[in-house]
Design a protein around this motif. Structure first.
Motif, PDB file in Angstrom:
ATOM      1  N   UNK A   1      16.046  19.143  -3.321  1.00  0.00           N
ATOM      2  CA  UNK A   1      15.886  17.807  -3.877  1.00  0.00           C
ATOM      3  C   UNK A   1      16.238  16.666  -2.950  1.00  0.00           C
ATOM      4  N   UNK A   2      16.662  16.954  -1.723  1.00  0.00           N
ATOM      5  CA  UNK A   2      17.058  15.883  -0.800  1.00  0.00           C
ATOM      6  C   UNK A   2      15.831  15.115  -0.323  1.00  0.00           C
ATOM      7  N   UNK A   3      15.896  13.790  -0.427  1.00  0.00           N
ATOM      8  CA  UNK A   3      14.822  12.925   0.054  1.00  0.00           C
ATOM      9  C   UNK A   3      15.226  12.317   1.389  1.00  0.00           C
TER      10      UNK A   3
ATOM     11  N   UNK B   1       0.851  -1.186   0.000  1.00  0.00           N
ATOM     12  CA  UNK B   1       0.000   0.000   0.000  1.00  0.00           C
ATOM     13  C   UNK B   1       0.888   1.237   0.000  1.00  0.00           C
ATOM     14  N   UNK B   2       0.353   2.327  -0.539  1.00  0.00           N
ATOM     15  CA  UNK B   2       1.092   3.587  -0.608  1.00  0.00           C
ATOM     16  C   UNK B   2       0.145   4.725  -0.258  1.00  0.00           C
ATOM     17  N   UNK B   3       0.589   5.593   0.643  1.00  0.00           N
ATOM     18  CA  UNK B   3      -0.159   6.802   0.976  1.00  0.00           C
ATOM     19  C   UNK B   3       0.732   7.993   0.639  1.00  0.00           C
ATOM     20  N   UNK B   4       0.189   8.949  -0.085  1.00  0.00           N
ATOM     21  CA  UNK B   4       0.988  10.095  -0.491  1.00  0.00           C
ATOM     22  C   UNK B   4       0.211  11.385  -0.295  1.00  0.00           C
ATOM     23  N   UNK B   5       0.860  12.371   0.316  1.00  0.00           N
ATOM     24  CA  UNK B   5       0.322  13.724   0.417  1.00  0.00           C
ATOM     25  C   UNK B   5       1.311  14.644  -0.276  1.00  0.00           C
ATOM     26  N   UNK B   6       0.810  15.513  -1.142  1.00  0.00           N
ATOM     27  CA  UNK B   6       1.721  16.316  -1.954  1.00  0.00           C
ATOM     28  C   UNK B   6       1.194  17.734  -2.140  1.00  0.00           C
ATOM     29  N   UNK B   7       2.123  18.683  -2.118  1.00  0.00           N
ATOM     30  CA  UNK B   7       1.763  20.078  -2.378  1.00  0.00           C
ATOM     31  C   UNK B   7       2.366  20.567  -3.688  1.00  0.00           C
TER      32      UNK B   7
ATOM     33  N   UNK C   1       9.050   5.253   4.856  1.00  0.00           N
ATOM     34  CA  UNK C   1       8.493   6.597   4.850  1.00  0.00           C
ATOM     35  C   UNK C   1       9.495   7.504   4.166  1.00  0.00           C
ATOM     36  N   UNK C   2       9.024   8.336   3.241  1.00  0.00           N
ATOM     37  CA  UNK C   2       9.893   9.290   2.567  1.00  0.00           C
ATOM     38  C   UNK C   2       9.267  10.671   2.612  1.00  0.00           C
ATOM     39  N   UNK C   3      10.109  11.700   2.660  1.00  0.00           N
ATOM     40  CA  UNK C   3       9.572  13.057   2.767  1.00  0.00           C
ATOM     41  C   UNK C   3      10.530  14.055   2.133  1.00  0.00           C
ATOM     42  N   UNK C   4       9.944  15.057   1.479  1.00  0.00           N
ATOM     43  CA  UNK C   4      10.683  16.197   0.936  1.00  0.00           C
ATOM     44  C   UNK C   4      10.245  17.430   1.713  1.00  0.00           C
TER      45      UNK C   4
ATOM     46  N   UNK D   1       2.029  20.783   4.243  1.00  0.00           N
ATOM     47  CA  UNK D   1       3.338  21.305   4.630  1.00  0.00           C
ATOM     48  C   UNK D   1       4.500  20.814   3.787  1.00  0.00           C
ATOM     49  N   UNK D   2       4.786  19.498   3.816  1.00  0.00           N
ATOM     50  CA  UNK D   2       5.917  19.002   3.016  1.00  0.00           C
ATOM     51  C   UNK D   2       5.627  19.112   1.520  1.00  0.00           C
ATOM     52  N   UNK D   3       6.685  19.203   0.713  1.00  0.00           N
ATOM     53  CA  UNK D   3       6.507  19.120  -0.732  1.00  0.00           C
ATOM     54  C   UNK D   3       5.848  17.789  -1.073  1.00  0.00           C
ATOM     55  N   UNK D   4       6.322  16.734  -0.412  1.00  0.00           N
ATOM     56  CA  UNK D   4       5.732  15.427  -0.612  1.00  0.00           C
ATOM     57  C   UNK D   4       6.000  14.549   0.601  1.00  0.00           C
ATOM     58  N   UNK D   5       5.014  13.729   0.944  1.00  0.00           N
ATOM     59  CA  UNK D   5       5.129  12.715   1.980  1.00  0.00           C
ATOM     60  C   UNK D   5       4.655  11.407   1.379  1.00  0.00           C
ATOM     61  N   UNK D   6       5.458  10.352   1.490  1.00  0.00           N
ATOM     62  CA  UNK D   6       5.085   9.038   0.991  1.00  0.00           C
ATOM     63  C   UNK D   6       5.276   8.032   2.119  1.00  0.00           C
TER      64      UNK D   6
END
Length: 273
Positions: free
Chosen positions: A213-215, A124-130, A200-203, A189-194
């Protein structure tokens, strides 16, 4: 040790901490005097008092925050954390043992290959992105073909961009049983949260609202739980995007008919990616 493993006798404490009795007993006496430790004469064990347990829990949080700062000091000292909810900022120590993946300067807004492969192997994948990230379209398409579940939250202006640039693929997302799409009513808030079952990954922006560009990537269960909480925070304040079965048009829950975005009647056709 006593908080996580429970009461212990003096020999167990000495063995676990690898110290002598002469070094240990003065410290234990101080903790007993402060009522942070309790000695049970019947069981011959030491345990934390109620207030001792509360204090140690807070110390543990503090040490975790200190650890993430020490591990990646140059990264954290310039990151903008102001738009992460306060209750999650306080527990940001859950991101201990994070790795930093530097971006290729020629592809600043692309996910690192290692990150992408881990996401594709997820259940499963959950992503929030701005921000608008075209790469997510191919990633999500592959995930759905593999029968993975996907939840996606983004802001309203990004919705317009996906509808314009990827109408067929986006339509397939809307009609796929394994995918839920939400439009945030506020700011993300974050550019992207996965967050997946694997990582878990976040920008994050820096304090000047610049992106390098750092992940940040983390495989620890504490980080996955932290990421799920942050995703839930955004999804709970968002509206679901769906295809109305009667009108075959795209609808957004919680919006009036005047504010709904009318989509092409043919938008409901399926795409083969």
């Amino acid at each position: 040790m006593l908080l996580k493993e429970g009461p212990k006798n003096i020999d167990e404490i000495k063995d676990t901490l690898d110290v002598s009795a002469s070094a240990l007993m003065p410290q234990i006496k101080k903790l007993l005097k402060l009522d942070l430790l309790i000695y049970d004469y019947n069981e011959d064990i030491y345990k934390l008092s109620d207030i001792g347990a509360l204090l140690v829990e807070k110390i543990d949080d503090f040490l975790n925050i200190a650890d993430i700062y020490v591990e990646n000091r140059k990264y954290w000292e310039i990151r903008d954390l102001s738009e992460i909810p306060s209750h999650l900022r306080k527990s940001i120590g859950d991101l201990v043992h994070s790795e930093l993946l530097e971006a290729n300067r020629d592809c600043l807004f692309e996910f690192p290959p290692t990150f992408v492969q881990n996401v594709l192997d997820s259940k499963y994948v959950m992503m929030a992105s701005s921000t608008f990230q075209p790469q997510t379209v191919s990633i999500f398409s592959k995930l759905l073909r593999n029968n993975s579940k996907v939840s996606w939250v983004f802001t309203e202006h990004i919705l317009d961009k996906y509808l314009e640039d990827f109408p067929d693929q986006f339509n397939n997302f809307l009609t796929h049983e394994n995918m839920d799409i939400y439009v945030s009513k506020g700011h993300i808030g974050p550019l992207a949260l996965v967050v997946t079952d694997r990582l878990m990954g976040m920008w994050l922006f820096d304090k000047n609202r610049r992106f390098d560009g750092t992940t940040l990537i983390n495989y620890e269960e504490s980080a996955l739980e932290w990421g799920r909480e942050l995703f839930t925070y955004y999804s709970q304040t968002s509206n679901r995007v769906y295809i109305d079965p009667e009108t075959r048009k795209m609808k957004i829950t919680g919006m009036t008919s005047q504010n709904q975005k009318d989509s092409d009647p043919d938008l409901c056709r399926f795409s083969l990616f």
